[in-house]
Design an enzyme around this catalytic site. Structure first.
Site, short mmCIF file in Angstrom:
data_model
loop_
_atom_site.label_atom_id
_atom_site.label_comp_id
_atom_site.label_asym_id
_atom_site.label_seq_id
_atom_site.Cartn_x
_atom_site.Cartn_y
_atom_site.Cartn_z
N CYS A 92 -64.45 -46.84 57.58
CA CYS A 92 -63.09 -47.30 57.32
C CYS A 92 -62.62 -48.50 58.12
O CYS A 92 -62.16 -49.47 57.54
CB CYS A 92 -62.12 -46.15 57.45
SG CYS A 92 -62.26 -45.27 58.99
N HIS B 242 -55.31 -47.76 61.15
CA HIS B 242 -56.65 -47.70 61.77
C HIS B 242 -57.23 -49.08 62.11
O HIS B 242 -58.45 -49.27 62.05
CB HIS B 242 -57.64 -46.93 60.87
CG HIS B 242 -58.67 -46.19 61.71
ND1 HIS B 242 -59.49 -45.22 61.20
CD2 HIS B 242 -58.99 -46.31 63.02
CE1 HIS B 242 -60.28 -44.76 62.16
NE2 HIS B 242 -59.99 -45.42 63.27
#
Ligand SMILES: *[C@@H]1O[C@H](CO)[C@@H](O)[C@H](O)[C@H]1NC(C)=O
Length: 591
Positions: free
Chosen positions: A74, A135
């Site tokens: 990710c 993130h």
């Protein structure tokens, strides 16, 4: 005769001719799922999970069958998506360290000099919002400098998780009783922290006991001076205190990690710490609705970055037990329901005609999670597994009524990085000229004005290492895939290449291939039968072209051939002074 004309008109009207020109400054609703596999979705071939809303998007728009993440994990994939550049260019990689950002209070993140499409649109008069997972880092040197924060990267509105979902976000016996189906979730950092702290507790405990025994013996046998015995006793007490503290902290490791990483922010404020998993889905939908209704009369870009379908797979009671694929399937079906809600909000606000909707996932499904992970369909491997197709092939659906054809399927290789130039182009913005952009404008391909995407080579990096690459041989209509390195699978659990680590490494315990492993994806999408390197003379040329492209990317990094590694160990450890907190004990609920 009249019939023939009608047919001709109809045919002429089918592909490109009837499409309208894109309106100036359209809206963008970008939907990104987390760890969702391409094999989990109905329109991509799943027959047992129900995803009617994503299927509807595909029916009303263009579905890409060879849409590729820029990384199989990710953090780097999202960095590439937002910047249109290979993660290696922004340094959202590591050489031997972690593969994603580990802590909300680490110092690494998307460097402020990077330009996201959100920033270009914001400067171009768009309101820009990000809801859900980020993130990509928070701060550099103080807890409030927010050098990596979404605000710094072109999102004027942000409500969500600075890090993202982790097993650790569901603490056992934490501040709320976890729903029963959450209890056995594999936790990541919590377990490691617990283990280490208990080890330290034992070490210090043993030290304390050792010193105490020695002091007593010295005192009784040779009558050492009183002062020395007092000093030994104090030292033993200190060691014992450290040991007790370490074991107490270890016992609460789950809750501490949840507070450190799983919290909600609104803009620069922490508003819920730790996050209430049972409320977050409704909260994000509500936020989306508010954002869309507030900004329905000005150009907007909303990136809905779902927490679904990453563990701990938080699913509302209405969806629990509804699918045929356990808690993971329930979560996929709830995700699809959320997509449906967003589409109907667009409909209600009369925004559908003027909004480009895009749906994707940041990387392939996580096979190491077993039944808690998804399916990558026919593709080999999954999240984190070198350059295998399963980690890179993700869903890619674009809908823009009248501007893009309906129900078109495109098999050309395209990348998540292509969203950058596509969105910027549609918004009427200008691409940065001082840097290399690896994405290509997709609009002509989506509209059917050109048969090919702008990519005839795509590099598949695992951190900074080139694990694989694809080469499109246009004259022969073939897509070749080379693997230079592959993960070293643990034979005990077929399919889950690295079950004990959770995610495979990119270097070290891997297999190197010279000559590279070779597949032709058209004939063998599952990468099952490696071909002989001499299979076709054109391949030598292809391999050279791939190597030249790789060299070009490395040279573009500057004279040192590398940039600062944001995911390297140095930047990827918990720094207490960077920890965002609310309330006295980093615990609050202002939502
Ligand atoms: C549909 O998705 C579920 C859940 O990931 C998976 O177990 C199943 O194999 C998939 N079916 C197909 C045909 O890919």
């Amino acid at each position: 005769m009249a019939f023939a004309i009608m047919i001709r008109l109809l045919v002429a009207c089918l592909p490109v001719a009837c499409l309208r020109a894109p309106p100036p400054r359209p809206n963008f609703l970008l939907l990104m799922a987390d760890d969702l596999g391409i094999g989990d979705i109905g329109c991509y071939g799943n027959r047992s999970l129900r995803t009617p809303n994503i299927d509807r998007l595909a029916r009303e728009g263009v579905m890409l069958t060879q849409h590729l993440a820029a990384s199989s994990l990710c953090t780097p994939s999202r960095a590439a998506f937002l910047t249109g550049r290979y993660p290696i260019r922004s340094g959202m990689t590591s050489a031997r360290g972690h593969r994603v950002l580990q802590w909300a209070a680490g110092a690494g993140g998307l460097p402020p000099e990077e330009i996201t499409f959100a920033r270009i649109l914001q400067e171009h008069g768009y309101v820009t919002g990000l809801l859900g997972k980020w993130h990509l880092g928070l701060s550099c040197s103080s807890a409030t400098d927010f050098c990596h924060h979404p605000h710094r990267h072109g999102f004027s509105h942000f409500t969500g998780l600075p890090l993202g979902m982790m097993g650790d976000c569901a603490p056992p016996g934490g501040v709320w009783p976890p729903p029963p189906h959450l209890e056995s979730w594999p936790s990541e950092k919590r377990a490691v922290l617990e283990q280490r702290l208990f080890w330290w507790a034992r070490l210090f405990g043993a030290g304390a006991a050792g010193i105490l025994i020695t002091a007593v013996m010295m005192g009784s046998i040779i009558g050492h001076p009183f002062r020395l015995r007092v000093a030994a006793a104090i030292l033993a007490c200190v060691l014992a205190a450290v040991a007790i503290l370490a074991s107490v902290v270890a016992r609460h490791a789950g809750e501490l990690v949840a507070r450190a990483d799983c919290f909600l922010m609104r803009g620069a404020e922490v508003t819920q710490q730790p996050l209430r998993l049972d409320r977050v889905t409704d909260m994000l939908l509500r936020e989306a609705e508010v954002f869309l209704s507030l900004h329905s009369d000005q150009p907007f870009l909303l990136l809905m970055s779902f927490l679904h379908t990453h563990i701990p797979l938080v699913t509302k009671p209405d969806f629990q037990g509804r699918s045929r694929h356990g808690v993971y399937g329930d979560n996929v079906e709830e995700l699809d329901w959320m997509v449906g809600r967003l589409l109907s909000i667009l409909d209600h606000l009369g925004l559908t005609e003027n909004t480009l909707v895009y749906f994707t996932s940041d990387n392939g499904a996580w096979l190491e999670a077993g039944p808690l992970g998804g399916s990558n369909g026919v593709f080999r491997g999954g999240k984190g597994m070198g350059g295998w197709e399963g980690g890179f092939r993700v869903p890619g659906v674009f809908r823009f009524p009248g501007v893009l054809p309906e129900g078109r399927v495109v098999d050309e290789p395209t990348s998540l990085m292509d969203v950058f130039p596509t969105v910027v182009g549609l918004a009427g913005g200008a691409l940065p000229e001082d840097r290399e952009i690896d994405g290509r404008d997709l609009l002509p391909l989506l509209r059917g004005e050109t048969p090919h995407s702008g990519h005839h080579i795509l590099l598949h990096f695992c951190e900074i290492f080139l694990h694989a690459a694809r080469f499109v041989q246009r004259d022969a209509g073939k897509t070749w895939k080379f693997h230079f390195m592959t993960p070293n699978p643990d034979p005990s659990t077929p399919g889950q290449a690295c079950p004990s680590r959770g995610v495979c490494p990119c270097v070290g315990d891997i297999k190197e291939h010279d000559p590279p492993l070779l597949f032709e994806l058209g004939a063998d999408p599952g990468e099952t039968q490696p071909l002989l390197p001499g299979a076709e003379p054109a391949l030598f040329e292809a391999l050279h072209a791939v190597q030249r492209e790789h060299e070009r990317v490395i040279e573009g990094l500057g004279p040192s051939g590398t940039v600062r590694q944001q995911l390297g160990t140095l930047y990827n450890v918990w720094r207490p002074w960077l920890q965002p907190c609310c309330g006295t004990w980093c615990a609050c609920d202002l939502e």
